[in-house]
Enzyme design. Sequence first.
Site, PDB file in Angstrom:
ATOM      1  N   LYS A 198       0.887  -1.159   0.000  1.00  0.00           N
ATOM      2  CA  LYS A 198       0.000   0.000   0.000  1.00  0.00           C
ATOM      3  C   LYS A 198       0.926   1.209   0.000  1.00  0.00           C
ATOM      4  O   LYS A 198       1.518   1.567   1.022  1.00  0.00           O
ATOM      5  CB  LYS A 198      -0.907   0.023   1.234  1.00  0.00           C
ATOM      6  CG  LYS A 198      -1.738   1.302   1.291  1.00  0.00           C
ATOM      7  CD  LYS A 198      -2.543   1.450   2.557  1.00  0.00           C
ATOM      8  CE  LYS A 198      -2.850   2.930   2.773  1.00  0.00           C
ATOM      9  NZ  LYS A 198      -3.658   3.176   3.956  1.00  0.00           N
ATOM     10  N   ASN A 210      -9.368   1.699   9.004  1.00  0.00           N
ATOM     11  CA  ASN A 210      -8.658   1.270  10.212  1.00  0.00           C
ATOM     12  C   ASN A 210      -9.251   1.934  11.456  1.00  0.00           C
ATOM     13  O   ASN A 210      -9.909   1.310  12.279  1.00  0.00           O
ATOM     14  CB  ASN A 210      -7.165   1.589  10.063  1.00  0.00           C
ATOM     15  CG  ASN A 210      -6.292   1.031  11.194  1.00  0.00           C
ATOM     16  OD1 ASN A 210      -5.103   0.814  11.015  1.00  0.00           O
ATOM     17  ND2 ASN A 210      -6.844   0.774  12.372  1.00  0.00           N
ATOM     18  N   THR A 211      -9.080   3.266  11.537  1.00  0.00           N
ATOM     19  CA  THR A 211      -9.471   3.984  12.745  1.00  0.00           C
ATOM     20  C   THR A 211     -10.954   3.803  13.078  1.00  0.00           C
ATOM     21  O   THR A 211     -11.319   3.716  14.254  1.00  0.00           O
ATOM     22  CB  THR A 211      -9.169   5.490  12.574  1.00  0.00           C
ATOM     23  OG1 THR A 211      -7.833   5.630  12.090  1.00  0.00           O
ATOM     24  CG2 THR A 211      -9.288   6.232  13.889  1.00  0.00           C
ATOM     25  N   ALA A 233      -9.331   5.385   3.450  1.00  0.00           N
ATOM     26  CA  ALA A 233      -9.239   6.452   4.449  1.00  0.00           C
ATOM     27  C   ALA A 233     -10.454   7.366   4.502  1.00  0.00           C
ATOM     28  O   ALA A 233     -11.111   7.611   3.491  1.00  0.00           O
ATOM     29  CB  ALA A 233      -8.002   7.331   4.231  1.00  0.00           C
ATOM     30  N   GLY A 234     -10.716   7.795   5.709  1.00  0.00           N
ATOM     31  CA  GLY A 234     -11.725   8.829   5.927  1.00  0.00           C
ATOM     32  C   GLY A 234     -13.082   8.343   6.390  1.00  0.00           C
ATOM     33  O   GLY A 234     -13.870   9.137   6.893  1.00  0.00           O
ATOM     34  N   GLY A 276      -8.024   9.067   8.954  1.00  0.00           N
ATOM     35  CA  GLY A 276      -8.418   9.076  10.369  1.00  0.00           C
ATOM     36  C   GLY A 276      -9.421  10.148  10.742  1.00  0.00           C
ATOM     37  O   GLY A 276      -9.762  10.294  11.910  1.00  0.00           O
TER      38      GLY A 276
END
Lengths: 42, 264
Positions: free
Chosen positions: B108, B217-218, B195-196, B169
């Site tokens: 990645k 992830n977050t 992301a986001g 994040g």
Amino acid sequence: LGVRKETVVAEVNRQIIQMDKRPEIKLSNGDQIELIQFVGGG
Amino acid sequence: MTATLNQLMTQDTYQINGKTFTSRLLVGTGKYPTNELMRECLEASGTEIVTVALRRVNLENKGEKTLLDFIDPKKYTLLPNTAGCYSAAEAIRVAHLARATGISDFVKLEVLFDEKTLLPDPIATLEATSVLVKEGFTVMTYTSDDPVMAHKLEQAGAHAVMPAGSPIGSGQGVLNPNNIRIILEKLKCPVLIDAGVGSASDVAVAMELGVVAVLLNTAIAHAKDPLKMAYAMKNACEAGRLSYLAGRIPKKLYAQASTPLKDF
């Protein structure tokens, strides 16, 4: 060093040492060794 | 015979550089309260591809369990990231280190511009993509949602282009669905939202746009109850995918009666 060899990558003086070449490596004084492993990330 | 939900989901596969996947949720391994909980969340999410990072071994922690004690590389495809790299050269070095583990040739690729925004440096990202593709990596490139940049990354050989829905994040969801639509119209390679996303509905919205998959992830790791959120994300991802495949009704200005108005 107490780390399992199969889970780390070794660099000597910024050169990656492939797993199968490790036994052949001779270290000298002043060599910079990096040990790198997987950690959590996104 | 009518297809069951399970049949629909398992037959709906996609490929990245020739490797076939079913789950359309890619999950990161960072920032969980414990590694045990991370392992449960990965399982609950149904993910097949997990992102990991590379860092120096801390010799003061010797003997402690490492990430690979919690993630079986035979069960998951490991997607090492180049997070924290601010130049093409650094990112390429990290990709080389990741491949030297012998566990994965996926990368990645993210080359960032600054710590505050974590926005990608487009020029360095393009350069690194080009190099790593030529070196035989499977390159999944993190980018902004700029359609021109996405197109250039595909031309450079990226095996997947991964525009951010919003900053890493930030949990703001997909801020510019129109850009994602334009990217999807233009590109032939797999496009993922990376992301986001912050919540299950964000994932569903992303999938309804028609992206191949979502990487997060977050949103799971920092949820109050990460395990519940992992289940929610799995369901939202599947719901969004099915909704996309099913084809939504057009939006109309005026009401359309669902019940016949005549023949009382």
